[in-house]
Motif scaffolding. Structure first.
Motif, PDB file in Angstrom:
ATOM      1  N   ALA A  22       0.840  -1.194   0.000  1.00 30.01           N
ATOM      2  CA  ALA A  22       0.000   0.000   0.000  1.00 30.01           C
ATOM      3  C   ALA A  22       0.877   1.246   0.000  1.00 30.01           C
ATOM      4  O   ALA A  22       2.059   1.190   0.355  1.00 30.01           O
ATOM      5  CB  ALA A  22      -0.930   0.012   1.214  1.00 30.01           C
ATOM      6  N   LEU A  23       0.299   2.361  -0.399  1.00 27.93           N
ATOM      7  CA  LEU A  23       1.008   3.638  -0.415  1.00 27.93           C
ATOM      8  C   LEU A  23       1.232   4.131   1.008  1.00 27.93           C
ATOM      9  O   LEU A  23       0.329   4.074   1.843  1.00 27.93           O
ATOM     10  CB  LEU A  23       0.169   4.663  -1.197  1.00 27.93           C
ATOM     11  N   ASP A  24       2.450   4.602   1.280  1.00 31.47           N
ATOM     12  CA  ASP A  24       2.744   5.157   2.609  1.00 31.47           C
ATOM     13  C   ASP A  24       1.915   6.419   2.833  1.00 31.47           C
ATOM     14  O   ASP A  24       1.842   7.284   1.959  1.00 31.47           O
ATOM     15  CB  ASP A  24       4.228   5.510   2.730  1.00 31.47           C
ATOM     16  N   GLU A  25       1.338   6.516   3.999  1.00 34.21           N
ATOM     17  CA  GLU A  25       0.500   7.671   4.315  1.00 34.21           C
ATOM     18  C   GLU A  25       1.286   8.975   4.214  1.00 34.21           C
ATOM     19  O   GLU A  25       0.778   9.992   3.736  1.00 34.21           O
ATOM     20  CB  GLU A  25      -0.083   7.521   5.720  1.00 34.21           C
ATOM     21  N   GLY A  26       2.544   8.968   4.636  1.00 37.08           N
ATOM     22  CA  GLY A  26       3.349  10.181   4.621  1.00 37.08           C
ATOM     23  C   GLY A  26       3.692  10.683   3.235  1.00 37.08           C
ATOM     24  O   GLY A  26       4.018  11.859   3.055  1.00 37.08           O
ATOM     25  N   ALA A  27       3.642   9.788   2.230  1.00 41.07           N
ATOM     26  CA  ALA A  27       3.960  10.172   0.851  1.00 41.07           C
ATOM     27  C   ALA A  27       2.720  10.375   0.000  1.00 41.07           C
ATOM     28  O   ALA A  27       2.809  10.812  -1.145  1.00 41.07           O
ATOM     29  CB  ALA A  27       4.855   9.118   0.204  1.00 41.07           C
ATOM     30  N   ALA A  28       1.553  10.056   0.552  1.00 37.93           N
ATOM     31  CA  ALA A  28       0.321  10.032  -0.239  1.00 37.93           C
ATOM     32  C   ALA A  28      -0.009  11.381  -0.878  1.00 37.93           C
ATOM     33  O   ALA A  28      -0.399  11.442  -2.059  1.00 37.93           O
ATOM     34  CB  ALA A  28      -0.848   9.575   0.637  1.00 37.93           C
ATOM     35  N   ALA A  29       0.144  12.473  -0.125  1.00 42.37           N
ATOM     36  CA  ALA A  29      -0.238  13.787  -0.654  1.00 42.37           C
ATOM     37  C   ALA A  29       0.611  14.163  -1.873  1.00 42.37           C
ATOM     38  O   ALA A  29       0.081  14.651  -2.881  1.00 42.37           O
ATOM     39  CB  ALA A  29      -0.096  14.851   0.435  1.00 42.37           C
ATOM     40  N   VAL A  30       1.921  13.919  -1.804  1.00 48.25           N
ATOM     41  CA  VAL A  30       2.807  14.242  -2.927  1.00 48.25           C
ATOM     42  C   VAL A  30       2.480  13.366  -4.129  1.00 48.25           C
ATOM     43  O   VAL A  30       2.399  13.843  -5.271  1.00 48.25           O
ATOM     44  CB  VAL A  30       4.281  14.070  -2.525  1.00 48.25           C
ATOM     45  N   VAL A  31       2.288  12.075  -3.897  1.00 52.09           N
ATOM     46  CA  VAL A  31       1.979  11.136  -4.975  1.00 52.09           C
ATOM     47  C   VAL A  31       0.680  11.522  -5.672  1.00 52.09           C
ATOM     48  O   VAL A  31       0.590  11.547  -6.907  1.00 52.09           O
ATOM     49  CB  VAL A  31       1.900   9.698  -4.428  1.00 52.09           C
ATOM     50  N   GLN A  32      -0.345  11.830  -4.892  1.00 52.98           N
ATOM     51  CA  GLN A  32      -1.637  12.196  -5.472  1.00 52.98           C
ATOM     52  C   GLN A  32      -1.569  13.528  -6.215  1.00 52.98           C
ATOM     53  O   GLN A  32      -2.234  13.704  -7.241  1.00 52.98           O
ATOM     54  CB  GLN A  32      -2.692  12.244  -4.362  1.00 52.98           C
ATOM     55  N   LEU A  33      -0.756  14.451  -5.702  1.00 60.87           N
ATOM     56  CA  LEU A  33      -0.592  15.740  -6.371  1.00 60.87           C
ATOM     57  C   LEU A  33       0.004  15.553  -7.766  1.00 60.87           C
ATOM     58  O   LEU A  33      -0.465  16.142  -8.737  1.00 60.87           O
ATOM     59  CB  LEU A  33       0.305  16.652  -5.533  1.00 60.87           C
ATOM     60  N   LEU A  34       1.035  14.725  -7.884  1.00 63.07           N
ATOM     61  CA  LEU A  34       1.689  14.490  -9.175  1.00 63.07           C
ATOM     62  C   LEU A  34       0.810  13.662 -10.114  1.00 63.07           C
ATOM     63  O   LEU A  34       0.671  13.995 -11.291  1.00 63.07           O
ATOM     64  CB  LEU A  34       3.028  13.799  -8.962  1.00 63.07           C
ATOM     65  N   ASN A  35       0.203  12.617  -9.597  1.00 61.63           N
ATOM     66  CA  ASN A  35      -0.623  11.764 -10.452  1.00 61.63           C
ATOM     67  C   ASN A  35      -1.894  12.478 -10.913  1.00 61.63           C
ATOM     68  O   ASN A  35      -2.523  12.054 -11.887  1.00 61.63           O
ATOM     69  CB  ASN A  35      -0.982  10.465  -9.733  1.00 61.63           C
ATOM     70  N   GLY A  36      -2.251  13.551 -10.234  1.00 63.18           N
ATOM     71  CA  GLY A  36      -3.396  14.350 -10.662  1.00 63.18           C
ATOM     72  C   GLY A  36      -3.074  15.279 -11.824  1.00 63.18           C
ATOM     73  O   GLY A  36      -3.966  15.934 -12.354  1.00 63.18           O
TER      74      GLY A  36
END
Length: 236
Positions: A22-36
């Motif tokens: 699963a995606l690490d909670e601490g990295a989720a915001a950055v990952v979602q920002l880029l994938n968006g």
């Protein structure tokens, strides 16, 4: 572009292949920002972790060389205590190292000019041998000291991720704004072109109409080649 979109959709639709699954909670915001954003697709990430890794007794670096043969006696993406480490060390039968691994992120980019960033990696790592062939080689007092150091690194890592997210978000907004706004030179050239077009139209028609009768302007073309220097100024 269509091929990239398809590849991105396929990659993001796959099951998570990491050990955690699963995606690490601490990295989720950055990952979602880029994938968006259409031009970017994250391929792997880790928010940062503390690991007790056991490799083969013959080679203390075996975890780096052959990760499949490396056993994690303990892993956490948060701070930990000496008791957590000591309990995990009771299971040690080989060479064990305590590692702090900071935030890392790999990104696939749609265009070459977008590839200012291929990987984001911080540098405040920690890696210390603790046992050899299952035998603890350091004192508990030293382990307690190492845990304090590692926890401070984890806390700093969290602050750096937050700082990186804010700077990345601002850079993306700035890039979008720049792409949607023609440059001063483009506006100047566009204005000259329109002026000449108006004059030529009036001459061809051989009339003396007022300027307002010929005020229709061409819409500026989209600048598909504009360079997104999104990551060049972002330091974590």
């Amino acid at each position: 572009m269509a091929a990239f979109r398809q590849q991105k959709a396929q990659r993001l639709g796959r099951a998570d292949a990491s050990r955690k699954g699963a995606l690490d909670e601490g990295a989720a915001a950055v990952v979602q920002l880029l994938n968006g954003r259409a031009p970017f697709c994250t391929t792997s990430s880790c928010s940062g972790r503390l690991v007790l890794a056991q490799g083969g007794a013959a080679d203390i670096n075996s975890c780096e060389i052959q990760k499949k043969n490396c056993t994690w006696l303990m892993v956490t993406h948060e701070t930990c205590t000496k008791d957590d480490v000591m309990t995990a060390l009771e299971k040690a039968t080989g060479d064990v190292v305590l590692k702090f691994e900071p935030f890392v992120l790999h990104v696939q980019c749609q265009k070459l000019q977008d590839a200012q960033l291929l990987a984001v990696r911080s540098t405040h790592c920690l890696e210390v041998p603790l046992s050899h062939k299952g035998k603890l080689m350091v004192s508990e007092e030293y382990i307690e000291f190492l845990i304090r150091v590692a926890n401070r690194k984890m806390e700093e890592n969290t602050r750096r991720i937050d700082r990186f997210y804010k700077r990345l978000e601002l850079a993306l907004k700035t890039a979008i704004s720049a792409n949607n706004s023609p440059s001063e030179e483009t506006e100047k050239n566009h204005s000259v072109y329109i002026h000449r077009r108006k004059r030529k139209t009036i001459q061809e028609q051989d009339v003396h109409a007022s300027p307002k009768d010929h005020s229709e302007e061409l819409e500026p073309e989209d600048d598909t080649e504009s360079n997104l220097d999104i990551f060049s100024e972002i330091v974590i």
